[in-house]
Motif scaffolding. Structure first.
Motif, PDB file in Angstrom:
ATOM      1  N   LYS A  58      31.429  46.546  27.718  1.00 55.86           N
ATOM      2  CA  LYS A  58      31.812  45.552  26.487  1.00 55.86           C
ATOM      3  C   LYS A  58      33.189  45.714  26.265  1.00 55.86           C
ATOM      4  N   GLU A  59      34.212  46.364  26.838  1.00 58.08           N
ATOM      5  CA  GLU A  59      35.757  46.314  26.541  1.00 58.08           C
ATOM      6  C   GLU A  59      36.177  44.896  26.541  1.00 58.08           C
ATOM      7  N   SER A  60      36.777  44.334  25.513  1.00 60.93           N
ATOM      8  CA  SER A  60      37.420  43.150  25.672  1.00 60.93           C
ATOM      9  C   SER A  60      39.070  43.077  25.806  1.00 60.93           C
ATOM     10  N   ALA A  61      39.619  44.306  25.652  1.00 59.86           N
ATOM     11  CA  ALA A  61      41.101  44.354  25.992  1.00 59.86           C
ATOM     12  C   ALA A  61      41.203  45.776  26.287  1.00 59.86           C
ATOM     13  N   ILE A  62      42.321  45.919  27.198  1.00 54.40           N
ATOM     14  CA  ILE A  62      42.961  47.213  27.789  1.00 54.40           C
ATOM     15  C   ILE A  62      44.399  47.381  27.605  1.00 54.40           C
ATOM     16  N   THR A  63      44.952  48.558  26.945  1.00 51.85           N
ATOM     17  CA  THR A  63      46.319  48.707  27.340  1.00 51.85           C
ATOM     18  C   THR A  63      47.041  49.316  28.475  1.00 51.85           C
ATOM     19  N   ASP A  64      46.151  49.937  29.197  1.00 52.95           N
ATOM     20  CA  ASP A  64      46.674  50.438  30.467  1.00 52.95           C
ATOM     21  C   ASP A  64      45.642  50.563  31.384  1.00 52.95           C
ATOM     22  N   TRP A  65      45.566  51.080  32.667  1.00 52.24           N
ATOM     23  CA  TRP A  65      44.669  51.260  33.660  1.00 52.24           C
ATOM     24  C   TRP A  65      43.872  52.437  33.724  1.00 52.24           C
ATOM     25  N   SER A  66      43.888  53.149  32.714  1.00 51.01           N
ATOM     26  CA  SER A  66      42.922  54.484  32.576  1.00 51.01           C
ATOM     27  C   SER A  66      41.571  54.286  32.719  1.00 51.01           C
ATOM     28  N   MET A  67      41.093  53.197  32.546  1.00 49.61           N
ATOM     29  CA  MET A  67      39.647  52.934  32.486  1.00 49.61           C
ATOM     30  C   MET A  67      39.133  53.257  34.122  1.00 49.61           C
ATOM     31  N   LEU A  68      39.962  53.131  35.074  1.00 45.28           N
ATOM     32  CA  LEU A  68      39.801  53.528  36.596  1.00 45.28           C
ATOM     33  C   LEU A  68      39.575  54.794  36.547  1.00 45.28           C
ATOM     34  N   THR A  69      39.970  55.604  35.797  1.00 44.98           N
ATOM     35  CA  THR A  69      39.855  57.215  35.916  1.00 44.98           C
ATOM     36  C   THR A  69      38.831  57.949  34.981  1.00 44.98           C
ATOM     37  N   ASP A  70      38.228  57.019  33.996  1.00 41.17           N
ATOM     38  CA  ASP A  70      37.089  57.400  33.309  1.00 41.17           C
ATOM     39  C   ASP A  70      35.783  57.657  34.032  1.00 41.17           C
ATOM     40  N   PRO A  71      35.311  58.880  33.761  1.00 42.91           N
ATOM     41  CA  PRO A  71      34.033  59.517  34.506  1.00 42.91           C
ATOM     42  C   PRO A  71      32.830  58.506  34.049  1.00 42.91           C
ATOM     43  N   LYS A  72      32.914  57.825  33.415  1.00 41.17           N
ATOM     44  CA  LYS A  72      31.714  57.161  32.838  1.00 41.17           C
ATOM     45  C   LYS A  72      31.557  56.031  33.651  1.00 41.17           C
ATOM     46  N   TRP A  73      32.484  55.877  34.603  1.00 37.13           N
ATOM     47  CA  TRP A  73      32.274  54.627  35.467  1.00 37.13           C
ATOM     48  C   TRP A  73      32.108  54.922  36.961  1.00 37.13           C
ATOM     49  N   GLN A  74      32.055  56.331  37.052  1.00 34.48           N
ATOM     50  CA  GLN A  74      31.745  56.995  38.356  1.00 34.48           C
ATOM     51  C   GLN A  74      30.721  56.151  39.048  1.00 34.48           C
ATOM     52  N   GLY A  75      30.939  55.792  40.183  1.00 38.01           N
ATOM     53  CA  GLY A  75      30.026  55.173  41.009  1.00 38.01           C
ATOM     54  C   GLY A  75      29.975  53.651  40.727  1.00 38.01           C
ATOM     55  N   LYS A  76      30.621  53.044  39.906  1.00 32.81           N
ATOM     56  CA  LYS A  76      30.408  51.835  39.362  1.00 32.81           C
ATOM     57  C   LYS A  76      31.626  51.114  39.501  1.00 32.81           C
ATOM     58  N   ILE A  77      32.658  51.204  40.150  1.00 32.87           N
ATOM     59  CA  ILE A  77      33.740  50.776  40.669  1.00 32.87           C
ATOM     60  C   ILE A  77      33.888  50.050  42.084  1.00 32.87           C
ATOM     61  N   VAL A  78      33.760  48.701  42.223  1.00 30.01           N
ATOM     62  CA  VAL A  78      33.950  48.124  43.394  1.00 30.01           C
ATOM     63  C   VAL A  78      35.386  47.995  43.818  1.00 30.01           C
ATOM     64  N   THR A  79      35.802  48.061  44.990  1.00 27.78           N
ATOM     65  CA  THR A  79      37.158  47.715  45.400  1.00 27.78           C
ATOM     66  C   THR A  79      37.157  47.268  46.946  1.00 27.78           C
ATOM     67  N   VAL A  80      38.174  46.929  47.337  1.00 26.65           N
ATOM     68  CA  VAL A  80      38.337  46.706  48.846  1.00 26.65           C
ATOM     69  C   VAL A  80      38.650  48.044  49.795  1.00 26.65           C
ATOM     70  N   ASP A  81      37.976  47.991  50.952  1.00 28.20           N
ATOM     71  CA  ASP A  81      38.102  49.049  51.818  1.00 28.20           C
ATOM     72  C   ASP A  81      39.593  48.837  52.559  1.00 28.20           C
ATOM     73  N   LEU A  82      40.581  49.675  52.355  1.00 26.69           N
ATOM     74  CA  LEU A  82      41.839  49.608  52.726  1.00 26.69           C
ATOM     75  C   LEU A  82      42.043  49.972  53.969  1.00 26.69           C
ATOM     76  N   LYS A  83      41.054  50.150  54.822  1.00 28.75           N
ATOM     77  CA  LYS A  83      40.960  50.228  56.334  1.00 28.75           C
ATOM     78  C   LYS A  83      40.571  49.283  57.054  1.00 28.75           C
ATOM     79  N   GLN A  84      39.923  48.288  56.180  1.00 27.15           N
ATOM     80  CA  GLN A  84      39.577  47.134  56.803  1.00 27.15           C
ATOM     81  C   GLN A  84      40.252  45.807  56.442  1.00 27.15           C
ATOM     82  N   VAL A  85      41.547  45.999  55.908  1.00 30.23           N
ATOM     83  CA  VAL A  85      42.189  44.927  55.161  1.00 30.23           C
ATOM     84  C   VAL A  85      43.704  44.894  55.606  1.00 30.23           C
ATOM     85  N   GLY A  86      44.460  44.047  55.511  1.00 31.74           N
ATOM     86  CA  GLY A  86      45.883  43.951  55.812  1.00 31.74           C
ATOM     87  C   GLY A  86      46.772  44.691  54.836  1.00 31.74           C
ATOM     88  N   ILE A  87      48.177  44.595  55.151  1.00 28.96           N
ATOM     89  CA  ILE A  87      49.081  45.209  54.142  1.00 28.96           C
ATOM     90  C   ILE A  87      49.160  44.667  52.734  1.00 28.96           C
TER      91      ILE A  87
END
Length: 364
Positions: free
Chosen positions: A184-213
């Motif tokens: 429901k967040e509509s704005a952020i001031t920094d990147w801290s949402m990425l470390t919020d425990p409430k999003w554990q298991g709910k963050i998708v990202t690219v596997d760095l071992k499978q992509v280029g630089i």
């Protein structure tokens, strides 16, 4: 905790240029995400008559156009989104009446095909529009790329977005993608949402071992701003790893995750325009980097003047507007989104030197 490499939850199909169609248990056909575009996105018929009068062109542009008309067409390889390709093709052909044929490939496929053609001395490609500028440097070292100053507009291009071999013509800021059904967040001031425990298991990202630089600077900039412990906290979030950016944002749209970093604004926009519950957020008070799109020309392409005309078009106002309906213009072209105020250019060299460290810190 270890990241999750999700398999089997969604039906995923992929075509040769890495478009992904997905079917989830909750959202199968309602989002309009199915069906991959054809690999060759060129018009097979004539481009048609230009709608821009030649009197409106600059003298260098007119000179290039006269030479390009004799060559008849220009062939471009790109990793850009189809929406960008469509706008660019229409704009170029309307302005010049020269056929623009575009082959869409992901970055790895583009590098492989171009390399194979160059090594066989059978260049089919005249120009490249790629989200991985490091490839251009590699090609140039082998003599496969001509100097970008062959395009007259390069003379006025900002030095920080110009090299001998290419010009950065579009910047896709690294954003935080969210599924609006789950966040429901509509704005952020920094990147801290990425470390919020409430999003554990709910963050998708690219596997760095499978992509280029090209994927690594997104994490490098967070490391430089917040330190190693910040990345370690993200690494405890049970990241859901996928093999590419398109796969990741499609999974976000399907509800396999609530957040996605680093999310392509152009890919997210193409899905949200189809009704997918995807939105991107940029922090108002934090450093931001992005994927920089470079244009460069083949040294031995079959249509060298048309290649110069295309590269030049990418640097004039009309081309900037076509390229940057969602992404940012490096020169803040009128009508195009400006660069974020705290934008920092990606440091590919540093990211390359610290690849293993970034993978370890993120527990990938």
């Amino acid at each position: 905790m270890s990241p999750l490499k999700v398999k089997g939850e969604l039906s995923v199909t992929r075509n040769e240029h890495n478009d992904v169609s997905i079917i989830s248990r909750r959202r199968a056909l309602g989002l309009g995400l199915g069906g991959a575009a054809a690999a060759l996105l060129a018009a097979c018929s004539a481009a048609g008559k230009a709608t821009t009068p030649e009197s409106a062109l600059s003298a260098p542009e007119k000179s290039l156009l006269d030479a390009a008309k004799k060559e008849g067409q220009v062939v471009v390889y790109t990793s850009s989104e189809q929406s960008v390709v469509d706008a660019l093709t229409k704009g170029f052909q309307d302005r010049y009446g020269v056929l623009l044929q575009v082959q869409r490939l992901n970055s790895a496929q583009l590098q492989q095909r171009y390399t194979a053609e160059a090594q066989a001395n059978t260049f089919a490609c005249d120009a490249v529009l790629s989200g991985d500028p490091t490839i251009a440097d590699d090609f140039a070292a082998k003599g496969w790329v001509s100097k970008i100053n062959g395009a007259p507009a390069a003379a006025q291009w900002p030095a920080k977005f110009l090299s001998d071999n290419y010009a950065i013509v579009s910047i896709n800021p690294y954003t935080l993608g969210i599924n609006t059904d789950l966040v429901k967040e509509s704005a952020i001031t920094d990147w801290s949402m990425l470390t919020d425990p409430k999003w554990q298991g709910k963050i998708v990202t690219v596997d760095l071992k499978q992509v280029g630089i090209v994927a690594f600077p997104a994490w490098d900039i967070l490391r430089q701003a917040y330190g190693d412990d910040f990345l370690r906290k993200i690494g405890t979030q049970q990241l859901r790893l996928f093999d590419s950016g398109p796969s990741s944002v499609q999974q976000l749209a399907a509800g396999s995750g609530a957040l996605y970093y680093p999310c392509s604004a152009t890919t997210a926009a193409s899905l949200s325009n189809q009704g997918a519950p995807v939105k991107t957020l940029l922090p108002g008070n934090a450093p931001i980097s992005g994927a920089e799109v470079a244009v460069y020309m083949s040294a031995k392409g079959p249509h060298p003047n048309a290649a110069k005309l295309f590269a030049n078009y990418c640097m004039i106002t009309e081309g900037q507007q076509a390229l940057n309906k969602v992404a940012s213009s490096p020169v803040d072209a009128p009508g195009a989104p400006p660069l974020p105020a705290k934008y920092e250019r990606p440091d590919y060299q540093r990211a390359k030197q610290t690849q293993k460290e970034l993978i370890s810190l993120l527990a990938m």
